[in-house]
Design an enzyme around this catalytic site. Structure first.
Site, PDB file in Angstrom:
ATOM      1  CB  VAL A 202      -1.124  -0.089   0.957  1.00 37.76           C
ATOM      2  CG1 VAL A 202      -1.748   0.947   1.367  1.00 37.76           C
ATOM      3  CG2 VAL A 202      -1.702  -1.051   1.380  1.00 37.76           C
ATOM      4  CE1 TYR A 203       5.762   5.597   2.820  1.00 37.19           C
ATOM      5  CE2 TYR A 203       7.214   4.243   1.237  1.00 37.19           C
ATOM      6  CZ  TYR A 203       7.076   5.374   1.877  1.00 37.19           C
ATOM      7  OH  TYR A 203       7.962   6.575   2.363  1.00 37.19           O
ATOM      8  N   PRO A 204       3.767   2.067  -0.842  1.00 41.58           N
ATOM      9  CG  PRO A 204       5.103   0.043  -2.345  1.00 41.58           C
ATOM     10  CD  PRO A 204       4.251   0.946  -1.067  1.00 41.58           C
ATOM     11  CB  THR A 206      -0.071   6.130  -1.021  1.00 42.84           C
ATOM     12  OG1 THR A 206       1.310   5.812  -0.286  1.00 42.84           O
ATOM     13  CG2 THR A 206      -1.037   5.059  -0.212  1.00 42.84           C
TER      14      THR A 206
END
Ligand SMILES: NC(=O)c1ccc[n+]([C@@H]2O[C@H](COP(=O)([O-])OP(=O)(O)OC[C@H]3O[C@@H](n4cnc5c(N)ncnc54)[C@H](OP(=O)(O)O)[C@@H]3O)[C@@H](O)[C@H]2O)c1
Length: 318
Positions: A202-204, A206
């Site tokens: 999810v982090y990359p 976003t």
């Protein structure tokens, strides 16, 4: 006939070879010029003396470095974060650097919601300030197996890293475009936007969102706003366990590069090592997965992530 096809292939190989060579030379020249010869613009002149910079995630790391640099350059600062205590500490640090600058604290947990009223409340607190620079910096990263975490955990990540920059930018866009001088928006994306890594999806994603959003802002408001898409590799801050060494840079180096490029270049990869890292990451992930796994997701990386995950069952910034 066969001879003609052979000749054509030879020509094609030459054209591709020359194109690749010229492209590489141009890229390297640009990297060298940017890193060693480019002078930053005078941002006080460009965005207006005595105007305000709003920094989200102002309580540490890259956000803190922006605040202190903006204070040195006489910008008043809106400090936004989720911990009032930490924000007050930052306010003191800012005042120590430059006692003349004004500060405004805006406390908000950006992972809470993307509710319109929540963001209206943030806007109400800053609507009378001449904000000339917005830094969408607040974010946290999850280092955890996707299926071990709740949906709300992942959505909270998306709300903080992608929802908040969208909502805040939307609420300020009229202010930023209606000023007499240029304004600036710095979106802090990440080199990690190029591909997922183990335990981090999810982090990359976003960060990729933020990059595309930056392109959109640049294309639509570029005549009024200098938009920067900042995509650092490792920076020694809380989000990466204050990792040191190798290609890891300090927050001060990161923001110095950002301000060196602001108004002159849309994409900012802070240092040459990060540019190479991002390019290799991107190319291997797309065109050579087995090599990507060996080179990028190598044992060092895995050890780092495992250690990080075992030490902090919850991500540090969450
Ligand atoms: N460090 C790196 O290697 C690296 C690389 C590429 C991109 N980046 C990006 O750089 C930006 C800054 O990160 P950093 O490296 O400076 O890490 P950091 O020291 O952890 O700073 C993150 C900031 O965001 C704030 N924040 C986190 N969750 C929040 C929430 N729900 N609501 C409001 N504020 C919240 C944190 O507040 P608290 O103090 O309350 O936690 C902190 O001020 C992030 O966008 C990150 O993705 C970092």
């Amino acid at each position: 006939m066969l001879c003609a096809i052979y000749d054509f292939n030879i020509y094609l190989a030459w054209v591709i070879g020359i194109y690749t060579f010229v492209h590489s030379v141009c890229m390297i020249t640009k990297l060298v010029i940017r890193n060693y010869f480019r002078k930053p613009l005078n941002i006080q002149e460009r965005y207006g003396k005595g105007t305000w910079a709003m920094v989200t995630g102002a309580t540490g790391g890259i956000g803190e470095a922006y605040c202190l640099e903006f204070a040195k350059q006489n910008f008043n600062i809106v400090l936004s974060g989720r911990s009032l205590e930490k924000l007050q500490d930052m306010e003191e640090k800012v005042k120590k650097i430059n006692g003349k600058v004004k500060t405004k604290i805006v406390t908000a947990d950006l992972g809470e919601t993307v509710d319109v009223d929540f963001y209206k409340k943030i806007y109400e607190q800053v609507k009378d300030l001449d904000i000339s620079i917005l830094v969408n910096n607040a974010a946290w990263g999850e280092v955890a197996p996707f299926d071990e975490k709740s949906l709300d955990f992942h959505l909270g990540n998306a709300r903080t890293n992608a929802g908040a920059p969208t909502m805040i930018t939307h609420s300020l866009i009229d202010k930023l475009t209606s000023r007499n001088k240029k304004s600036a928006i710095i979106n802090v994306s990440a080199a990690g936007q190029n591909a997922p890594v183990p335990y981090a999806g999810v982090y990359p994603a976003t960060k990729r969102y933020l990059t595309i959003f930056s392109y959109f802002l640049h294309d639509n408001f570029g005549d009024k706003i200098d938009v920067q898409n900042l995509t650092p590799g490792y920076v020694s801050t809380k989000i990466v366990g204050h990792r040191k060494g190798g290609d890891t840079i300090s927050p001060e180096v990161c923001i110095k590069s950002s301000l060196r490029d602001l108004g002159q270049e849309f994409n900012c990869l802070p240092v040459i090592a990060h540019s190479i890292y991002a390019q290799v990451f991107h190319t291997l992930y797309r065109y050579c997965k087995p090599l990507y796994k060996v080179v990028v997701v190598d044992e060092v990386e895995m050890t780092h992530l495992r250690k990080f995950y075992n030490t902090h069952k919850e991500p540090l910034s969450h």
